[in-house]
Scaffold this motif. Sequence first.
Motif, PDB file in Angstrom:
ATOM      1  N   ALA A   2       1.018  35.795  -3.064  1.00 22.71           N
ATOM      2  CA  ALA A   2       2.145  36.215  -2.911  1.00 22.71           C
ATOM      3  C   ALA A   2       2.200  36.850  -1.323  1.00 22.71           C
ATOM      4  CB  ALA A   2       2.318  37.781  -3.350  1.00 22.71           C
ATOM      5  N   GLU A   3       3.107  36.734  -0.565  1.00 22.78           N
ATOM      6  CA  GLU A   3       3.225  37.052   0.695  1.00 22.78           C
ATOM      7  C   GLU A   3       4.013  38.439   1.138  1.00 22.78           C
ATOM      8  OE1 GLU A   3       4.467  35.082   5.034  1.00 22.78           O
ATOM      9  OE2 GLU A   3       3.591  33.888   3.513  1.00 22.78           O
ATOM     10  N   VAL A   4       3.950  39.380   1.883  1.00 21.93           N
ATOM     11  CA  VAL A   4       4.602  40.667   1.910  1.00 21.93           C
ATOM     12  C   VAL A   4       5.410  40.217   3.228  1.00 21.93           C
ATOM     13  CG1 VAL A   4       4.825  43.021   2.648  1.00 21.93           C
ATOM     14  CG2 VAL A   4       2.791  42.048   1.104  1.00 21.93           C
ATOM     15  N   LYS A   5       6.720  40.133   3.096  1.00 23.02           N
ATOM     16  CA  LYS A   5       7.830  39.912   4.135  1.00 23.02           C
ATOM     17  C   LYS A   5       8.173  41.368   5.136  1.00 23.02           C
ATOM     18  CE  LYS A   5       8.892  35.997   2.435  1.00 23.02           C
ATOM     19  NZ  LYS A   5       8.338  34.983   2.711  1.00 23.02           N
ATOM     20  N   SER A   6       8.002  40.877   6.171  1.00 22.29           N
ATOM     21  CA  SER A   6       8.001  41.998   7.077  1.00 22.29           C
ATOM     22  C   SER A   6       9.494  42.400   7.108  1.00 22.29           C
ATOM     23  CB  SER A   6       7.616  41.867   8.429  1.00 22.29           C
ATOM     24  OG  SER A   6       7.772  43.032   9.450  1.00 22.29           O
ATOM     25  N   PRO A   7       9.824  43.880   7.148  1.00 18.98           N
ATOM     26  CA  PRO A   7      11.217  44.651   7.576  1.00 18.98           C
ATOM     27  C   PRO A   7      11.464  44.367   9.078  1.00 18.98           C
ATOM     28  CG  PRO A   7       9.810  46.068   7.186  1.00 18.98           C
ATOM     29  CD  PRO A   7       8.739  45.319   6.932  1.00 18.98           C
ATOM     30  N   LEU A   8      10.644  43.884   9.839  1.00 18.12           N
ATOM     31  CA  LEU A   8      10.619  43.975  11.294  1.00 18.12           C
ATOM     32  C   LEU A   8      10.797  42.488  11.861  1.00 18.12           C
ATOM     33  CD1 LEU A   8       7.699  46.400  12.178  1.00 18.12           C
ATOM     34  CD2 LEU A   8      10.112  46.841  11.769  1.00 18.12           C
ATOM     35  N   GLY A   9      11.409  42.260  12.925  1.00 20.87           N
ATOM     36  CA  GLY A   9      11.509  40.958  13.684  1.00 20.87           C
ATOM     37  C   GLY A   9      10.058  40.678  14.124  1.00 20.87           C
ATOM     38  N   GLU A  10       9.975  39.400  14.338  1.00 22.53           N
ATOM     39  CA  GLU A  10       8.641  38.834  14.815  1.00 22.53           C
ATOM     40  C   GLU A  10       8.053  39.529  15.989  1.00 22.53           C
ATOM     41  OE1 GLU A  10       5.049  36.773  14.397  1.00 22.53           O
ATOM     42  OE2 GLU A  10       6.807  36.881  13.213  1.00 22.53           O
ATOM     43  N   ASP A  11       8.928  39.912  17.211  1.00 26.06           N
ATOM     44  CA  ASP A  11       8.416  40.438  18.201  1.00 26.06           C
ATOM     45  C   ASP A  11       8.015  41.869  17.926  1.00 26.06           C
ATOM     46  OD1 ASP A  11       8.522  38.418  19.901  1.00 26.06           O
ATOM     47  OD2 ASP A  11      10.574  38.898  20.612  1.00 26.06           O
ATOM     48  N   ALA A  12       8.807  42.592  17.294  1.00 23.85           N
ATOM     49  CA  ALA A  12       8.414  43.946  16.824  1.00 23.85           C
ATOM     50  C   ALA A  12       7.144  44.150  15.710  1.00 23.85           C
ATOM     51  CB  ALA A  12       9.681  44.688  16.091  1.00 23.85           C
ATOM     52  N   ARG A  13       7.050  43.196  14.773  1.00 26.23           N
ATOM     53  CA  ARG A  13       5.995  43.003  13.923  1.00 26.23           C
ATOM     54  C   ARG A  13       4.713  42.970  14.861  1.00 26.23           C
ATOM     55  NH1 ARG A  13       2.801  39.685  11.427  1.00 26.23           N
ATOM     56  NH2 ARG A  13       3.855  37.659  12.196  1.00 26.23           N
ATOM     57  N   LYS A  14       4.907  42.004  15.717  1.00 27.01           N
ATOM     58  CA  LYS A  14       3.624  41.521  16.385  1.00 27.01           C
ATOM     59  C   LYS A  14       3.159  43.046  17.270  1.00 27.01           C
ATOM     60  CE  LYS A  14       1.531  38.518  19.961  1.00 27.01           C
ATOM     61  NZ  LYS A  14       1.683  37.165  20.617  1.00 27.01           N
ATOM     62  N   THR A  15       4.138  43.634  18.188  1.00 30.18           N
ATOM     63  CA  THR A  15       3.723  44.774  18.874  1.00 30.18           C
ATOM     64  C   THR A  15       3.305  45.987  17.888  1.00 30.18           C
ATOM     65  OG1 THR A  15       5.573  44.361  20.480  1.00 30.18           O
ATOM     66  CG2 THR A  15       4.857  46.483  20.099  1.00 30.18           C
ATOM     67  N   VAL A  16       3.863  46.137  16.812  1.00 31.12           N
ATOM     68  CA  VAL A  16       3.478  47.122  15.989  1.00 31.12           C
ATOM     69  C   VAL A  16       2.221  46.975  15.238  1.00 31.12           C
ATOM     70  CG1 VAL A  16       3.857  48.560  13.965  1.00 31.12           C
ATOM     71  CG2 VAL A  16       5.922  48.063  15.622  1.00 31.12           C
TER      72      VAL A  16
END
Length: 155
Positions: A2-16
């Motif tokens: 299983a993989e958890v899908k991020s509720p954030l966009g790629e740039d936001a996910r990387k920063t956070v």
Amino acid sequence: MAEVKSPLGEDARKTVGNALQGALVDLIDLSLVAKQAHWNLTGRNFKVVHEHLDEVVDLAREGQDDVAERAVAIGVNPDGRARTVADRTVLPQLEAGYLADDKVVAAVTDALAQVIARFRERVAETDEPDPITQDLLISITAQLEKQHWMFQAQT
């Protein structure tokens, strides 16, 4: 797997994700520094400082769990392995052996100040990309600042 899908966009996910990983390393090492001091403490104020150090350890351990779980919730794998923490920490390490209570209070006060400064940077970094993570970091920062005040008052 299983993989958890991020509720954030790629740039936001990387920063956070970077902010959360840095927070995780800080909190893990803070708990280790405080526990090392707790075990090796000596001096007139032994009991008070000894018990106060456990408050810092508990705060850091609870915070690291919250930070790591937030990372997973946004699709980022936290890395709290010993080697990762050792390679990435910037906290000064305590000397080996017995530690005088006044030196421990000064060292923990300084360590908390450093961690707080980095947490405040992370609060600013996460404002736009993820206010939910920012809220978590604000909450942990407030608790760290309370501990900093209490240790600083002993110097």
